[in-house]
Design an enzyme around this catalytic site. Structure first.
Site, mmCIF file in Angstrom:
data_model
loop_
_atom_site.group_PDB
_atom_site.id
_atom_site.type_symbol
_atom_site.label_atom_id
_atom_site.label_comp_id
_atom_site.label_asym_id
_atom_site.label_seq_id
_atom_site.Cartn_x
_atom_site.Cartn_y
_atom_site.Cartn_z
ATOM 1 C CE1 TYR A 1 -5.345 -38.074 94.465
ATOM 2 C CE2 TYR A 1 -7.124 -37.005 95.233
ATOM 3 C CZ TYR A 1 -5.691 -37.405 95.027
ATOM 4 O OH TYR A 1 -4.653 -36.341 96.165
ATOM 5 C CE LYS B 1 -2.973 -34.624 92.977
ATOM 6 N NZ LYS B 1 -4.195 -34.696 93.416
#
Length: 298
Positions: free
Chosen positions: A135, A163
């Site tokens: 992330y 992400k």
């Protein structure tokens, strides 16, 4: 190995006025999003206020979402913490209560080297018995995962995706270009969902899907079947809503919008304040201009 793809709402964490977790509303949201056709559920992300929740609260949130989802869609749990040790511990708890994927944010507060970040993720991946998505959200953490670092981490079998919430399309493109076909690159900036799909991305973990899940799903499903005009229309609606999210401290605007839609998600956790009257009126105007309803409550 699990392949992250499609539209996954970055779920808010419903709270009562006394700041305690509101379990019935959290369960309601799980049902709502699954009914809208989402491809997974992501709890304890940035918009889920992971940074303000206790360890025990985080485990409880994951447990509730997993139980209510009942295996119908995969559950992504944000288990990244400041220290490697605590991240490993929370990731282990996420696996114990049934999460399908762990999302690991870069450590924050200090500025880390790329080598330190890489070693962090390698140690977590080695200890975890779950697929992991990286992330990247440098605007919040102060630490950016460089494309070259991500490329190295793609070689780890259970690191299955990233992400990217950098907001930089070029960064997302580099992630896509440096990763193999078995590695998923997910947009974390909602205005980039459709552009990222055209560029080879796998989907999105989307905050706007809290309020307009059908539109977010439509971006992906319409793109997938070649209905690009429909996909673009849905993307534009998400963009119009996303344009107002910055008027208050995260996630106050998102939670207020959900309250307007009839979902009693409660206030943000203090010290984040609810919107003032002027902010609320602006949000009402933007929300009211978007004609697609949030859907039938369940």
């Amino acid at each position: 190995m699990f392949k992250p793809e499609g539209i996954v709402p970055a779920m808010v964490t419903p709270l009562r006025d006394d700041q305690s977790l509101n379990e019935p509303v959290l369960r309601q949201l799980v049902r709502r999003y699954i009914a809208a056709g989402v491809h997974g559920l992501f709890c304890l992300g940035t918009n889920g206020e992971f940074f303000s929740l206790s360890f025990e609260e985080k485990v409880k949130v994951i447990e509730i979402v997993v139980e209510e989802a009942g295996g119908r869609v995969p559950v992504y749990a944000g288990t990244g913490c400041v220290s490697t040790q605590e991240t490993i511990r929370l990731t282990g708890e996420a696996r114990r209560v049934g999460a399908d994927v762990a999302s690991i944010i870069t450590p924050y507060f200090l500025a880390y080297t790329q080598q330190e970040l890489k070693e962090h993720f390698l140690r977590v991946a080695d200890a975890a018995a779950l697929p992991i998505i990286l992330y990247n959200i440098p605007g919040r953490t102060g630490n950016a995962l460089h494309p070259a670092t991500v490329a190295e981490l793609t070689l780890v079998p259970n690191i299955v995706g990233v992400k990217d919430s950098s907001g930089q399309f070029d960064n997302l493109l580099q992630y896509i270009g440096l990763s193999g076909s078995g590695f998923s690159v997910l947009a974390g900036t909602d205005s980039l969902i459709l552009p990222s799909l055209f560029a080879g991305g796998s989907g999105a973990i989307a905050a706007t899907a809290n309020v307009f899940p059908e539109d977010a799903v439509s971006v992906y499903e319409s793109w997938k079947r070649g209905a690009f005009e429909e996909a673009n229309e849905a993307q534009n609606r998400l963009n119009a809503f996303r344009s107002v999210l910055s008027i208050g401290t995260l996630p106050s605007v998102l939670k207020e919008a959900m309250m307007l839609a009839g979902y009693d998600v409660g206030p943000p956790r203090s010290p984040v304040a609810p919107l003032d009257d002027a902010q609320r009126e602006l949000l009402k105007r933007v929300y009211g201009s978007l004609t697609s309803p949030i859907g039938t409550h369940s």
